[in-house]
Design a protein around this motif. Structure first.
Motif, PDB file in Angstrom:
ATOM      1  N   GLN A   6      -0.685  -1.693 -15.722  1.00  0.00           N
ATOM      2  CA  GLN A   6      -1.809  -0.818 -16.041  1.00  0.00           C
ATOM      3  C   GLN A   6      -3.062  -1.196 -15.260  1.00  0.00           C
ATOM      4  O   GLN A   6      -3.789  -0.327 -14.768  1.00  0.00           O
ATOM      5  CB  GLN A   6      -2.105  -0.878 -17.541  1.00  0.00           C
ATOM      6  N   ARG A   7      -3.328  -2.502 -15.121  1.00  0.00           N
ATOM      7  CA  ARG A   7      -4.491  -2.913 -14.347  1.00  0.00           C
ATOM      8  C   ARG A   7      -4.320  -2.533 -12.866  1.00  0.00           C
ATOM      9  O   ARG A   7      -5.274  -2.120 -12.202  1.00  0.00           O
ATOM     10  CB  ARG A   7      -4.693  -4.425 -14.482  1.00  0.00           C
ATOM     11  N   MET A   8      -3.092  -2.661 -12.360  1.00  0.00           N
ATOM     12  CA  MET A   8      -2.829  -2.278 -10.966  1.00  0.00           C
ATOM     13  C   MET A   8      -3.022  -0.770 -10.779  1.00  0.00           C
ATOM     14  O   MET A   8      -3.590  -0.328  -9.776  1.00  0.00           O
ATOM     15  CB  MET A   8      -1.400  -2.675 -10.568  1.00  0.00           C
ATOM     16  N   LEU A   9      -2.576   0.020 -11.750  1.00  0.00           N
ATOM     17  CA  LEU A   9      -2.739   1.470 -11.654  1.00  0.00           C
ATOM     18  C   LEU A   9      -4.211   1.870 -11.705  1.00  0.00           C
ATOM     19  O   LEU A   9      -4.631   2.814 -11.024  1.00  0.00           O
ATOM     20  CB  LEU A   9      -1.975   2.161 -12.791  1.00  0.00           C
ATOM     21  N   GLU A  10      -4.995   1.186 -12.526  1.00  0.00           N
ATOM     22  CA  GLU A  10      -6.419   1.494 -12.591  1.00  0.00           C
ATOM     23  C   GLU A  10      -7.102   1.222 -11.257  1.00  0.00           C
ATOM     24  O   GLU A  10      -7.941   2.010 -10.804  1.00  0.00           O
ATOM     25  CB  GLU A  10      -7.070   0.670 -13.698  1.00  0.00           C
ATOM     26  N   ILE A  11      -6.731   0.107 -10.620  1.00  0.00           N
ATOM     27  CA  ILE A  11      -7.320  -0.217  -9.311  1.00  0.00           C
ATOM     28  C   ILE A  11      -6.877   0.799  -8.267  1.00  0.00           C
ATOM     29  O   ILE A  11      -7.685   1.302  -7.477  1.00  0.00           O
ATOM     30  CB  ILE A  11      -6.929  -1.644  -8.885  1.00  0.00           C
ATOM     31  N   GLY A  18      -5.755   3.845  -8.758  1.00  0.00           N
ATOM     32  CA  GLY A  18      -6.268   5.181  -9.029  1.00  0.00           C
ATOM     33  C   GLY A  18      -7.713   5.371  -8.614  1.00  0.00           C
ATOM     34  O   GLY A  18      -8.156   6.504  -8.387  1.00  0.00           O
ATOM     35  N   SER A  19      -8.464   4.290  -8.530  1.00  0.00           N
ATOM     36  CA  SER A  19      -9.867   4.393  -8.111  1.00  0.00           C
ATOM     37  C   SER A  19     -10.041   4.362  -6.593  1.00  0.00           C
ATOM     38  O   SER A  19     -11.163   4.466  -6.108  1.00  0.00           O
ATOM     39  CB  SER A  19     -10.677   3.257  -8.737  1.00  0.00           C
ATOM     40  N   THR A  20      -8.952   4.218  -5.855  1.00  0.00           N
ATOM     41  CA  THR A  20      -9.032   4.206  -4.387  1.00  0.00           C
ATOM     42  C   THR A  20      -9.303   5.616  -3.878  1.00  0.00           C
ATOM     43  O   THR A  20      -8.584   6.557  -4.246  1.00  0.00           O
ATOM     44  CB  THR A  20      -7.718   3.686  -3.773  1.00  0.00           C
ATOM     45  N   SER A  69      -8.631   8.463  -1.907  1.00  0.00           N
ATOM     46  CA  SER A  69      -7.504   8.836  -1.051  1.00  0.00           C
ATOM     47  C   SER A  69      -7.948   9.570   0.209  1.00  0.00           C
ATOM     48  O   SER A  69      -7.371   9.374   1.284  1.00  0.00           O
ATOM     49  CB  SER A  69      -6.523   9.706  -1.839  1.00  0.00           C
ATOM     50  N   LEU A  70      -8.976  10.412   0.115  1.00  0.00           N
ATOM     51  CA  LEU A  70      -9.417  11.168   1.285  1.00  0.00           C
ATOM     52  C   LEU A  70      -9.925  10.237   2.374  1.00  0.00           C
ATOM     53  O   LEU A  70      -9.632  10.442   3.568  1.00  0.00           O
ATOM     54  CB  LEU A  70     -10.510  12.168   0.882  1.00  0.00           C
ATOM     55  N   TYR A  71     -10.660   9.199   1.996  1.00  0.00           N
ATOM     56  CA  TYR A  71     -11.156   8.249   2.998  1.00  0.00           C
ATOM     57  C   TYR A  71     -10.001   7.508   3.667  1.00  0.00           C
ATOM     58  O   TYR A  71     -10.022   7.258   4.876  1.00  0.00           O
ATOM     59  CB  TYR A  71     -12.117   7.252   2.349  1.00  0.00           C
ATOM     60  N   VAL A  72      -9.002   7.154   2.872  1.00  0.00           N
ATOM     61  CA  VAL A  72      -7.846   6.459   3.438  1.00  0.00           C
ATOM     62  C   VAL A  72      -7.128   7.359   4.442  1.00  0.00           C
ATOM     63  O   VAL A  72      -6.714   6.916   5.522  1.00  0.00           O
ATOM     64  CB  VAL A  72      -6.894   6.012   2.316  1.00  0.00           C
ATOM     65  N   ILE A  73      -6.971   8.639   4.101  1.00  0.00           N
ATOM     66  CA  ILE A  73      -6.311   9.581   5.010  1.00  0.00           C
ATOM     67  C   ILE A  73      -7.099   9.724   6.300  1.00  0.00           C
ATOM     68  O   ILE A  73      -6.529   9.706   7.401  1.00  0.00           O
ATOM     69  CB  ILE A  73      -6.147  10.945   4.313  1.00  0.00           C
ATOM     70  N   ILE A  74      -8.425   9.828   6.185  1.00  0.00           N
ATOM     71  CA  ILE A  74      -9.257   9.973   7.390  1.00  0.00           C
ATOM     72  C   ILE A  74      -9.138   8.742   8.280  1.00  0.00           C
ATOM     73  O   ILE A  74      -8.993   8.840   9.506  1.00  0.00           O
ATOM     74  CB  ILE A  74     -10.728  10.229   6.988  1.00  0.00           C
ATOM     75  N   PHE A 129       3.898  10.226   3.925  1.00  0.00           N
ATOM     76  CA  PHE A 129       3.787   8.852   3.430  1.00  0.00           C
ATOM     77  C   PHE A 129       2.519   8.659   2.610  1.00  0.00           C
ATOM     78  O   PHE A 129       2.555   8.077   1.514  1.00  0.00           O
ATOM     79  CB  PHE A 129       3.797   7.886   4.618  1.00  0.00           C
ATOM     80  N   VAL A 130       1.400   9.163   3.105  1.00  0.00           N
ATOM     81  CA  VAL A 130       0.135   8.994   2.381  1.00  0.00           C
ATOM     82  C   VAL A 130       0.156   9.775   1.067  1.00  0.00           C
ATOM     83  O   VAL A 130      -0.350   9.300   0.037  1.00  0.00           O
ATOM     84  CB  VAL A 130      -1.037   9.437   3.278  1.00  0.00           C
ATOM     85  N   SER A 131       0.752  10.964   1.088  1.00  0.00           N
ATOM     86  CA  SER A 131       0.820  11.770  -0.140  1.00  0.00           C
ATOM     87  C   SER A 131       1.673  11.084  -1.201  1.00  0.00           C
ATOM     88  O   SER A 131       1.344  11.114  -2.394  1.00  0.00           O
ATOM     89  CB  SER A 131       1.386  13.157   0.179  1.00  0.00           C
ATOM     90  N   ILE A 132       2.772  10.477  -0.791  1.00  0.00           N
ATOM     91  CA  ILE A 132       3.602   9.723  -1.749  1.00  0.00           C
ATOM     92  C   ILE A 132       2.848   8.507  -2.261  1.00  0.00           C
ATOM     93  O   ILE A 132       2.909   8.158  -3.447  1.00  0.00           O
ATOM     94  CB  ILE A 132       4.919   9.306  -1.076  1.00  0.00           C
ATOM     95  N   LEU A 133       2.106   7.872  -1.359  1.00  0.00           N
ATOM     96  CA  LEU A 133       1.370   6.656  -1.712  1.00  0.00           C
ATOM     97  C   LEU A 133       0.383   6.906  -2.843  1.00  0.00           C
ATOM     98  O   LEU A 133       0.204   6.070  -3.741  1.00  0.00           O
ATOM     99  CB  LEU A 133       0.645   6.137  -0.466  1.00  0.00           C
TER     100      LEU A 133
END
Length: 368
Positions: free
Chosen positions: A203-208, A210-212, A214-219, A234-238
């Protein structure tokens, strides 16, 4: 392997839901047809008969020299000179004046007979590929007899791009949804079944995660590695797999202390079998309830990324890019209407199908 009575009941329930059943039929017809898009919309003929030999340009590369031309590059089958070469058996005069040669073939009985025997072509119903640029008139051009849905701002046929874009969107969605669901269901099952410290860490890993953003990572990834279909998958699955974790986790937390689970543990059944053979089927209703949102969300995210310019490569057929063109060319309303109806029909069919599947797996309706 024979179908169980439970699955037969589920199938009957699904078929009773006429809206879901006919949505599945329509969607299957559209998707199967799009899988053969090269035979429906293409600027290369399906079959070429040249001097008694058969060629299939849709699937194979043939240089111009194959048909009596001078260049070793791929034959441009829409070129009048290449068409004249094929019909007349490779006459050199075709390059001087193909129309005159064709006229001579029609007016001279012997030559015309030879031309008919020496070559012919069978074209797809839509003689345009999604990359074909037809520089005739202004762009974008309104729908007419040649382009049934008009052309976009680079003179490409809109109908051809919709057919290829529909196939690409569905294949992208299927890959992302299946892989994300397998990962998310497995993670949620582990969390809910074992609980305790395992659940707390996850749960703690999911909270971290989930707060990432995603749009910035894709860019950032696209700026480093470039835009590609598989990188976007790959990014969409991630970022897509946590969508089902919460639902599956809650179902496993609820069911792990049921009597049948305790009995299975007492009999020495392995945890893996208890999780995926006994508990997971009971958790499928809640999981299937979430799947329509996952599917529609995946299609919408692909369209949004294409609309913003961070999706598929610019050369790929994209419905999101068509919506962007509609925004940039307000004087061409056919672009906006085409993009709207393509998304509306596709998403509605998928939602109706998954709604029927959810109801078919609902035990309250299965055993009614």
């Amino acid at each position: 392997m024979a179908m169980t009575e439970l699955n037969r009941r589920r199938l009957r329930n699904f078929r009773r839901n006429k809206r879901a059943f006919w949505s599945l039929v329509v969607f299957t017809v559209l998707f199967v047809a799009s899988l053969f898009a090269e035979l429906i919309a293409n600027d290369r003929p399906i079959v070429v008969n040249f001097k008694g030999s058969y060629y299939f340009p849709v699937y194979r590369f043939y240089p111009e020299t194959t048909f009596g031309g001078d260049f070793g590059t791929e034959a441009i089958y829409t070129d009048p000179g290449v068409q004249c070469l094929i019909r007349t058996g490779g006459r050199e005069e075709c390059w001087d004046d193909p129309e005159a040669v064709e006229k001579e073939a029609r007016e001279t009985g012997m030559v015309a007979g030879e031309a008919i025997e020496k070559g012919w072509m069978i074209w797809p119903p839509i003689p345009f590929h999604y990359r074909t640029i037809n520089n005739v008139g202004t762009a974008p051009s309104a729908p007419d007899g040649t382009h049934l849905l008009g052309t976009d701002d680079t003179s490409r046929d809109v109908l051809a791009r919709v057919i290829y874009g529909f196939r690409l969107s569905i294949l992208f969605t299927l890959i992302v949804t299946v892989v994300s669901s397998v990962i998310g269901i497995s993670a949620g099952a582990v969390q809910g079944y074992f609980g305790g410290r395992t659940d707390l860490v996850f749960q703690r890993m999911l909270e971290i995660w989930g707060s990432t953003p995603s749009l910035y990572v894709i860019i950032i990834l696209f700026a480093i590695l470039g835009r590609s279909f598989w990188l976007l998958v790959f990014v969409s699955i991630l970022f897509g797999w946590p969508a089902l974790v919460g639902v599956v986790r809650a179902e496993f937390l609820r069911a792990r202390n049921f009597e049948y689970v305790r009995a299975a543990r007492a009999l020495g059944v392995s945890d893996r079998k208890i999780m995926f053979r006994h508990i997971l089927p009971n958790a499928m209703v809640a999981t299937l309830t979430m799947l329509p949102f996952v599917v529609t969300g995946t299609i919408s995210s692909l369209a949004a990324l294409d609309y913003l310019g961070y999706g598929l490569p610019t050369s790929a057929p994209s419905l999101g890019e068509l919506a962007l063109q509609a925004k940039q060319n307000l004087q061409a309303p056919w672009l906006g209407f085409t993009a709207f109806f393509a998304f509306a029909i596709m998403l509605s069919l998928l939602v109706f199908i998954f709604e029927g599947i959810r109801d078919a797996f609902d035990p309250r309706k299965t055993f009614r």
